[in-house]
Enzyme design. Structure first.
Site, PDB file in Angstrom:
ATOM      1  N   GLY A  52       0.844  -1.182   0.000  1.00  0.00           N
ATOM      2  CA  GLY A  52       0.000   0.000   0.000  1.00  0.00           C
ATOM      3  C   GLY A  52       0.877   1.227   0.000  1.00  0.00           C
ATOM      4  O   GLY A  52       1.519   1.552  -0.984  1.00  0.00           O
ATOM      5  N   ARG A  53       0.934   1.919   1.142  1.00  0.00           N
ATOM      6  CA  ARG A  53       1.710   3.149   1.299  1.00  0.00           C
ATOM      7  C   ARG A  53       1.356   4.169   0.228  1.00  0.00           C
ATOM      8  O   ARG A  53       2.226   4.738  -0.413  1.00  0.00           O
ATOM      9  CB  ARG A  53       3.202   2.848   1.321  1.00  0.00           C
ATOM     10  CG  ARG A  53       3.591   2.041   2.549  1.00  0.00           C
ATOM     11  CD  ARG A  53       5.047   1.815   2.634  1.00  0.00           C
ATOM     12  NE  ARG A  53       5.440   0.908   1.548  1.00  0.00           N
ATOM     13  CZ  ARG A  53       6.610   0.331   1.455  1.00  0.00           C
ATOM     14  NH1 ARG A  53       7.524   0.566   2.356  1.00  0.00           N
ATOM     15  NH2 ARG A  53       6.883  -0.479   0.464  1.00  0.00           N
ATOM     16  N   HIS A  54       0.026   4.382   0.085  1.00  0.00           N
ATOM     17  CA  HIS A  54      -0.439   5.384  -0.868  1.00  0.00           C
ATOM     18  C   HIS A  54      -1.877   5.774  -0.535  1.00  0.00           C
ATOM     19  O   HIS A  54      -2.510   5.177   0.322  1.00  0.00           O
ATOM     20  CB  HIS A  54      -0.346   4.871  -2.310  1.00  0.00           C
ATOM     21  CG  HIS A  54      -1.248   3.718  -2.612  1.00  0.00           C
ATOM     22  ND1 HIS A  54      -0.862   2.404  -2.466  1.00  0.00           N
ATOM     23  CD2 HIS A  54      -2.541   3.673  -3.051  1.00  0.00           C
ATOM     24  CE1 HIS A  54      -1.863   1.605  -2.810  1.00  0.00           C
ATOM     25  NE2 HIS A  54      -2.908   2.360  -3.158  1.00  0.00           N
ATOM     26  N   ALA A  55      -2.338   6.789  -1.217  1.00  0.00           N
ATOM     27  CA  ALA A  55      -3.736   7.225  -1.173  1.00  0.00           C
ATOM     28  C   ALA A  55      -4.152   7.478  -2.617  1.00  0.00           C
ATOM     29  O   ALA A  55      -3.339   7.335  -3.539  1.00  0.00           O
ATOM     30  CB  ALA A  55      -3.889   8.492  -0.335  1.00  0.00           C
ATOM     31  N   HIS A 101      -3.148   4.462   3.159  1.00  0.00           N
ATOM     32  CA  HIS A 101      -3.350   3.136   3.736  1.00  0.00           C
ATOM     33  C   HIS A 101      -2.166   2.214   3.481  1.00  0.00           C
ATOM     34  O   HIS A 101      -1.461   2.341   2.483  1.00  0.00           O
ATOM     35  CB  HIS A 101      -4.647   2.494   3.224  1.00  0.00           C
ATOM     36  CG  HIS A 101      -4.742   2.405   1.740  1.00  0.00           C
ATOM     37  ND1 HIS A 101      -5.044   3.477   0.926  1.00  0.00           N
ATOM     38  CD2 HIS A 101      -4.576   1.353   0.903  1.00  0.00           C
ATOM     39  CE1 HIS A 101      -5.074   3.100  -0.334  1.00  0.00           C
ATOM     40  NE2 HIS A 101      -4.773   1.815  -0.374  1.00  0.00           N
TER      41      HIS A 101
END
Length: 141
Positions: A52-55, A101
């Site tokens: 993830g580590r993004h929006a 997230h």
């Protein structure tokens, strides 16, 4: 939190059947907050990997652990952290576009993702500082 979208939350999907014959869960019609335009799944992810580590700018998603366990951490624009443990295949997690997230998987986890828009790299916010610039409210306002 952006008023246009509800906050991240768990949704219970229909669970049809019984233990002696098994179950089926279905997503159809208006059972989600959006029309599904993209479906993808993630599997064989090592437990040591944080994904993830993004929006997103616009994409809404529902994540389902169809097998195994997935721990999802979602940060809303106001800085509130929400942690969800997905391990029931009839429970999904709604993520609005404004949530940063991350996901951590058990070795046997299979994650099904239902997305409101087709893949578009420009929709991703992969830099945490940029996420804050875009989604965090300005304290001066």
């Amino acid at each position: 939190m952006n008023a246009a979208y509800p906050p991240p939350h768990l949704i219970t999907l229909p669970k049809l059947g019984e233990s002696s014959i098994g179950y089926i869960s279905v997503v159809e019609g208006g059972s989600l907050l959006f029309r599904v335009e993209r479906v993808f799944w993630t599997y064989y992810t090592p437990e040591s990997i944080l994904r993830g580590r993004h929006a997103h700018h616009r994409t809404e998603q529902v994540l389902v652990a169809v097998a195994g366990r997935i721990v999802v951490t979602a940060e809303t624009p106001d800085g509130e952290l929400h942690t969800f443990r997905l391990e029931d295949p009839n429970v999904g997690l709604y993520l609005p576009p404004s949530c940063w997230h991350t996901m951590q998987y058990s070795h046997t986890a299979v994650q099904l993702a239902l997305a409101s828009l087709p893949y578009n790299e420009q929709d991703y916010i992969r830099d945490y500082d940029e996420y804050h610039r875009i989604w965090r409210p300005d304290p001066a306002d």
